[in-house]
Scaffold this motif. Structure first.
Motif, short mmCIF file in Angstrom:
data_model
loop_
_atom_site.label_atom_id
_atom_site.label_comp_id
_atom_site.label_asym_id
_atom_site.label_seq_id
_atom_site.Cartn_x
_atom_site.Cartn_y
_atom_site.Cartn_z
N ASP A 1 -6.64 -5.93 -4.12
CA ASP A 1 -7.41 -5.83 -4.91
C ASP A 1 -7.83 -4.54 -5.04
O ASP A 1 -8.93 -4.51 -5.82
N GLY A 2 -7.30 -3.62 -5.75
CA GLY A 2 -7.38 -2.79 -6.37
C GLY A 2 -8.18 -1.59 -5.59
O GLY A 2 -8.74 -0.52 -6.04
N LEU A 3 -7.87 -1.66 -4.04
CA LEU A 3 -8.63 -0.78 -3.39
C LEU A 3 -7.64 0.39 -2.80
O LEU A 3 -6.59 0.13 -2.89
N VAL A 4 -7.59 1.60 -2.52
CA VAL A 4 -7.27 2.53 -1.78
C VAL A 4 -6.70 2.34 -0.67
O VAL A 4 -7.65 2.94 0.24
N VAL A 5 -5.80 1.93 -0.20
CA VAL A 5 -5.83 2.01 1.29
C VAL A 5 -4.76 1.92 2.07
O VAL A 5 -3.93 2.06 1.39
N PRO B 1 1.03 -1.58 0.06
CA PRO B 1 0.26 -0.17 0.43
C PRO B 1 0.70 1.38 -0.05
O PRO B 1 2.19 1.75 0.19
N PRO B 2 -0.29 2.26 -0.47
CA PRO B 2 0.94 3.63 -0.80
C PRO B 2 1.52 4.41 1.14
O PRO B 2 0.19 3.91 1.84
N LEU C 1 -6.57 -6.18 0.27
CA LEU C 1 -6.91 -4.73 0.15
C LEU C 1 -6.09 -4.38 -0.88
O LEU C 1 -7.14 -3.89 -2.38
N HIS C 2 -5.22 -3.77 -0.98
CA HIS C 2 -4.37 -3.15 -1.95
C HIS C 2 -4.13 -3.77 -3.44
O HIS C 2 -5.30 -3.18 -4.17
#
Length: 548
Positions: free
Chosen positions: A152-156, A102-103, A149-150
């Motif tokens: 899966d393409g979510l912003v997290v 994640p970022p 979640l990351h």
């Protein structure tokens, strides 16, 4: 993996063939052109040295133009093969060891929604946000879950939401709202931390257990959302008719023969699934008319572009048997005839969902019978809903509608199968805890099924964007209206809808009913079958005709 293996086999096979050809040509060239013969393994060594750019040994330089050209070609080919190998094999191989993380921050976000504690109940909210183009970020304290979640393409962001640093990294000062999903975790500390920000965004807390709502309000949440209450009310609302047909129209038009009102659930395999709801209007091209849609528990007259059709979407369509064929194909379902409220209503389950449905029906003076496995204040009959004896004790064969408000989806499926077997004409409305069970309930025989996650996402979206769904005080009225005596005007259903809000369902001329309204001209004696609220019908009469 199979694709990568096939690619690797092709790469190595072509490299082996090309190396062998180069070695054979090199051996011939050294003997014929240079007059300095080489064995096959010496030729192979030079070719491999050239293709890997590691050197040429004692054979360089070459005296003839042909051998020089061969070596240049060999060098270029080797470099090309190396460059091809890096993206095709080396990079994918390295990615198996280094996973994307994640970022560290989301500095570019503004007017976004912060989601704390992502669960299945927030999944449909994320879909609503993405459909409307609203930015968001999920704050997830668990590293493994954040990584998942990351991927899966979510912003997290992997952060502890109870800390100031985490909220600053999520740019709380620029956020539209914070949604705290407390359906599985407590997150009381997070709400307390959020309440410390005097100029912070609205805080909405989501709970599956309504008994915990007061703690979140005490902690400082601006609003606590309980989707189970809304799910029960949505099922109760679904029982009551949303379309009112007066006796004058019933006497003039044979509903169910001349004109059909049909509800079509959207099948996940259909062409409309996951499309913006506004595109569902295209089913009208065949002569049918979309009167509205049940969207995750709400009945909406207009089909929004910011919401996508899913398994919790049901279109209400009017048309003849022929014109509805297009709708069947587009939705992937046969649909069921829309019928007035059928009493008595048998409600099974007295948990949060069932209690809400019962209260909604009793306030509307709907005849209700309550069945549960355990006795209680609301319970009329004690019995097992998954058995023939239990449903028979509640007179399911004489019931008009069955509401399944059970806490266990498996029991809801079993009850649906048994009830449909005992009463083939029964209207069955079912609640599901898991979104994946909505379609299973319909396949088992439910007339209508609604999933808790989609109701939760819909509730949150309505509050975040301050949208309103149609109220049952604004029921659709289906009326027969005579057009102005002058006639001669072109019938433009789209213009009528834009100017008055009414939907033109059919044209009645000389006793015949026609739902194909393309290129039609109105005559003085014509009548139109029109759907709209009382105020919309009044606007229609003022602009296009008068009631007779």
């Amino acid at each position: 993996m199979a694709r990568l293996t096939a690619r690797l086999a092709g790469y190595l096979g072509s490299l082996l063939i090309l190396t062998s050809v180069y070695a054979a040509v090199y051996q011939w060239g050294m003997a014929t052109l240079e007059g300095d013969p080489r064995t096959w393994y010496q030729a192979l060594e030079v070719v491999v040295q050239s293709m890997t750019t590691t050197g040429y040994g004692q054979d360089a330089p070459w005296e003839t133009l042909e051998m020089t050209a061969l070596m240049i070609l060999t060098q270029l080919t080797g470099i090309a093969y190396i460059f091809v190998a890096v993206p095709l094999f080396v990079v994918p191989w390295l990615q198996t060891f280094v996973e994307p993380t994640p970022p560290e921050d989301v500095a570019e976000l503004e007017d976004h929604v912060i989601v704390v504690g992502y669960t299945a109940l927030c999944a449909s909210l994320i879909e609503e946000l993405e459909s409307s183009g609203t930015e968001y970020v999920v704050l997830e304290p668990d590293e493994e879950r954040a990584q998942s979640l990351h991927e899966d393409g979510l912003v997290v962001l992997h952060r502890d939401p109870t800390t100031d640093d985490a909220l600053e990294d999520a740019r709380i000062e620029d956020a539209r709202a914070v949604v705290v999903d407390a359906s599985e975790g407590g997150y009381i500390s997070t709400v307390i931390e959020l309440a410390r920000h005097d100029d912070g965004p609205r805080v909405l807390a989501l709970v599956a257990d309504p008994s915990r709502a007061r703690y979140l309000r005490y902690a400082g949440a601006d609003e606590v959302v309980s989707p189970k209450h809304r799910l029960g009310k949505a099922l109760g609302d679904k029982v009551r008719p949303v379309v009112d047909v007066d006796d004058e129209l019933r006497n003039a038009v044979d509903l169910g023969t001349d004109l059909h009102l049909v509800e079509y659930p959207i099948d996940p395999e259909s062409e409309l699934y996951d499309e913006p709801l506004a595109t569902c209007q295209r089913v009208e091209s065949g002569g049918a008319t979309v009167l509205g849609a049940w969207i995750r528990g709400d009945f909406c007259r207009s089909l929004p572009t910011g919401v996508h059709a899913d398994e919790n979407t049901t279109l209400l369509v009017a048309g003849t048997a022929d014109t509805l064929e297009t709708v069947r194909e587009a939705t992937g379902t046969a649909g069921s005839d829309y019928r007035p409220m059928r009493e008595p209503v048998l409600v099974v389950g007295t948990g949060t969902v069932g209690s809400s449905a019962i209260g909604d029906l009793q306030r509307a003076d709907v005849e209700t019978v309550v069945l549960d496995q355990r006795g209680g204040e609301l319970v009329d009959i004690v019995g097992d809903v998954t058995t023939e004896d239990g449903l028979a004790a509640a007179d399911v064969t004489d019931a008009g509608t069955l509401i399944l408000a059970l806490d266990d989806d498996e029991n809801a499926l079993l009850a649906t199968l048994v009830a449909r077997e005992l009463n083939p004409d029964l209207e069955i409305f079912a609640a599901a805890d898991l979104e994946s069970n909505v379609v299973r309930l319909r396949d088992a025989g439910a007339t209508y099924a609604l999933g808790l996650p989609n109701v939760a996402g819909r509730m949150l979206a309505l509050r975040l964007f301050e949208r309103d769904a149609v109220t049952f005080g604004d029921r659709l009225l289906l009326r027969r209206v005579r057009v102005s005596e002058s006639g001669g005007e072109r019938l433009d259903a789209a213009t009528i809808r834009d100017r008055t809000g009414c939907s033109v369902v059919a044209l009645e001329r000389d006793g015949d009913l026609d739902t194909d309204l393309e290129d039609r001209t109105l005559g003085g004696g014509d009548r139109l079958v029109v759907a709209g609220t009382e105020s919309e019908l009044e606007a229609f009469r003022e602009s296009f005709g008068s009631a007779r």
